[in-house]
Design an enzyme around this catalytic site. Sequence first.
Site, PDB file in Angstrom:
ATOM      1  N   LYS A 104      53.273  47.999  31.120  1.00 18.92           N
ATOM      2  CA  LYS A 104      52.197  47.410  30.310  1.00 18.92           C
ATOM      3  C   LYS A 104      51.853  48.263  29.092  1.00 18.92           C
ATOM      4  CE  LYS A 104      50.230  44.791  34.146  1.00 18.92           C
ATOM      5  NZ  LYS A 104      49.048  44.467  34.961  1.00 18.92           N
ATOM      6  N   ASP A 132      44.569  40.199  32.436  1.00 22.63           N
ATOM      7  CA  ASP A 132      44.134  40.555  33.797  1.00 22.63           C
ATOM      8  C   ASP A 132      42.604  40.470  33.939  1.00 22.63           C
ATOM      9  OD1 ASP A 132      46.608  41.018  34.991  1.00 22.63           O
ATOM     10  OD2 ASP A 132      46.647  43.142  34.435  1.00 22.63           O
ATOM     11  N   LEU A 164      41.958  43.825  44.380  1.00 21.71           N
ATOM     12  CA  LEU A 164      43.034  43.326  43.505  1.00 21.71           C
ATOM     13  C   LEU A 164      44.385  43.323  44.204  1.00 21.71           C
ATOM     14  CD1 LEU A 164      42.296  44.649  39.916  1.00 21.71           C
ATOM     15  CD2 LEU A 164      41.581  42.540  41.009  1.00 21.71           C
ATOM     16  N   ASN A 170      36.558  57.108  40.860  1.00 22.35           N
ATOM     17  CA  ASN A 170      38.012  57.324  40.864  1.00 22.35           C
ATOM     18  C   ASN A 170      38.342  58.716  41.367  1.00 22.35           C
ATOM     19  OD1 ASN A 170      40.714  56.397  40.155  1.00 22.35           O
ATOM     20  ND2 ASN A 170      40.679  57.981  38.568  1.00 22.35           N
ATOM     21  N   ALA A 213      40.763  53.750  38.202  1.00 16.78           N
ATOM     22  CA  ALA A 213      40.617  53.877  36.743  1.00 16.78           C
ATOM     23  C   ALA A 213      41.972  53.705  36.059  1.00 16.78           C
ATOM     24  CB  ALA A 213      40.012  55.231  36.406  1.00 16.78           C
ATOM     25  N   SER A 242      55.305  35.740  39.841  1.00 16.94           N
ATOM     26  CA  SER A 242      55.059  35.118  38.534  1.00 16.94           C
ATOM     27  C   SER A 242      55.985  33.931  38.254  1.00 16.94           C
ATOM     28  CB  SER A 242      55.162  36.159  37.423  1.00 16.94           C
ATOM     29  OG  SER A 242      54.091  37.054  37.521  1.00 16.94           O
ATOM     30  N   TYR A 286      47.056  42.095  46.705  1.00 21.80           N
ATOM     31  CA  TYR A 286      47.223  40.789  47.355  1.00 21.80           C
ATOM     32  C   TYR A 286      48.354  40.781  48.379  1.00 21.80           C
ATOM     33  CZ  TYR A 286      50.567  40.431  43.537  1.00 21.80           C
ATOM     34  OH  TYR A 286      51.577  40.694  42.651  1.00 21.80           O
TER      35      TYR A 286
END
Length: 304
Positions: free
Chosen positions: A86, A122, A246, A171, A148, A37, A248
Site C-alpha cells: 500500500k 479502507d 478488522l 499501540n 497504529a 477481492s 476476518y
Amino acid sequence: MTSGHSPPVPGRRSPAWPSAASTVVGVIGDPVTHSLSPLLHNAAFDALGLDWVSVAFAVRTGDVGRALAGMRALGVAGLSVTMPHKEAARAEVDEVTDVARRLGAVNCVSLHEGKLVGDSTDGEGFLAALRRGAGIEARGRRCLVLGAGGAARAVVLALASAGASEVVVVNRTPARAEAAAALAGSVGRVGVGEDLASAEVVVQATPLGMEGAGGAVGAVGAGGPRAYDELVDLDGLHSGQVVVDLVYHPLRTGMLERAAARGAATVSGLGTLVHQAALAIERWTGRRAPVEAMWSAVEVEVNR
Ligand code: NAP
C-alpha cells in the site's frame, strides 16, 4: 459451439466467458492467492451484468512500480492493493486523493484517461461496515483504536473525519501511536489499556488473532488471549460498547469472543473488506456497487 454456453455479448458479462472484449481489474499483494477481492469484484460484475473480470496478481516487494506500469500498458482498469504494497503504490501513481495523501498509502488504483489515480477506501469501508454491522454512526462517539499500522491509521482518520468526539490510539510501539493519533487532529490522543472501558466504539486493528500458517497471531507461543491484554484491559469490555475486529480470518476472533461474552455488540472484519471492495467497484465502473450481491458471495465462501 459444443459446450452448451452461448458466446459472449460485448458489454455484457457472461461468467464462463471472459473474452477479448472483457475489461480486466485485479488485486496485487504478496501473498495474494487467499484474497477474497476477485470473488467480491466478480460477484459485483455478475450482478451489474458487466463484461468485466477480476484476477489476483502476486507481486513481489520491489516490483510495484513495474506492476503499475504494466497496468497502464495493458489497460487494466483498476487494481486493489493489499499487503505489503500500500505504501509503495502511493509512490507510483500519478495522482492521489486527499485521504490517500494524508495516509501515505493507496489500496485502490484506477486508470482514468491514461493516469493512475490512487485512493484509500479502507476507512470509508470501515465506516460503512460500522453502519451496517452495528447500526451506528461515528459522529459524537468516543472511540479507541488498537494498533497504529496502515489499517489503524485509515480507521483513525475516518473516525475523526466522521466527527468522532475522541479517537484514542493504543499501540505496542508508542512513537507509531503518536503518529496515528495525530491523524485525528484535536480529537486524537495516545491512550493506555484502561481507556478501553470508557470507549463506545473499540476497533481492533492489529493482526492479533489472525489465523495463518503458524496458527493465530499472538495465540501460539505468545500467551494466547493474553496477547490482547498486553495492550488493553479486556476486562473493561461491557454491554453498550461496539467492538469491531478488522481481522476476518477467523470471523470470530478471540477479541470478539471476549467482547460478546461481556455483552458488547460485535462486528467482524468482513464488513470492512466487503465495503472497501464495493467502493473500488464504484471508483472503477462509475456504477453503484451491488453490495448485497457481494455480501452473499463472500458469505457463501467463508461459510464453506
Ligand atoms: P501493519 O501496517 O503491519 O500494522 C500492524 C499493527 O499491529 C502495528 O500497529 C503493530 O504494532 C501491531 N502489531 C503487530 N503484531 C502485534 C503483536 N503481536 N502484538 C501487538 N501489536 C502488534 O498491518 P495493517 O495493514 O494495519 O493490518 C492490520 C490487520 O488488519 C491485519 O490483520 C489485516 O489483515 C487487517 N486488515 C483488515 C482489513 C479488512 O478489510 N477487514 C483491511 C486492512 C487490514 P507496532 O506498531 O508496535 O509494530
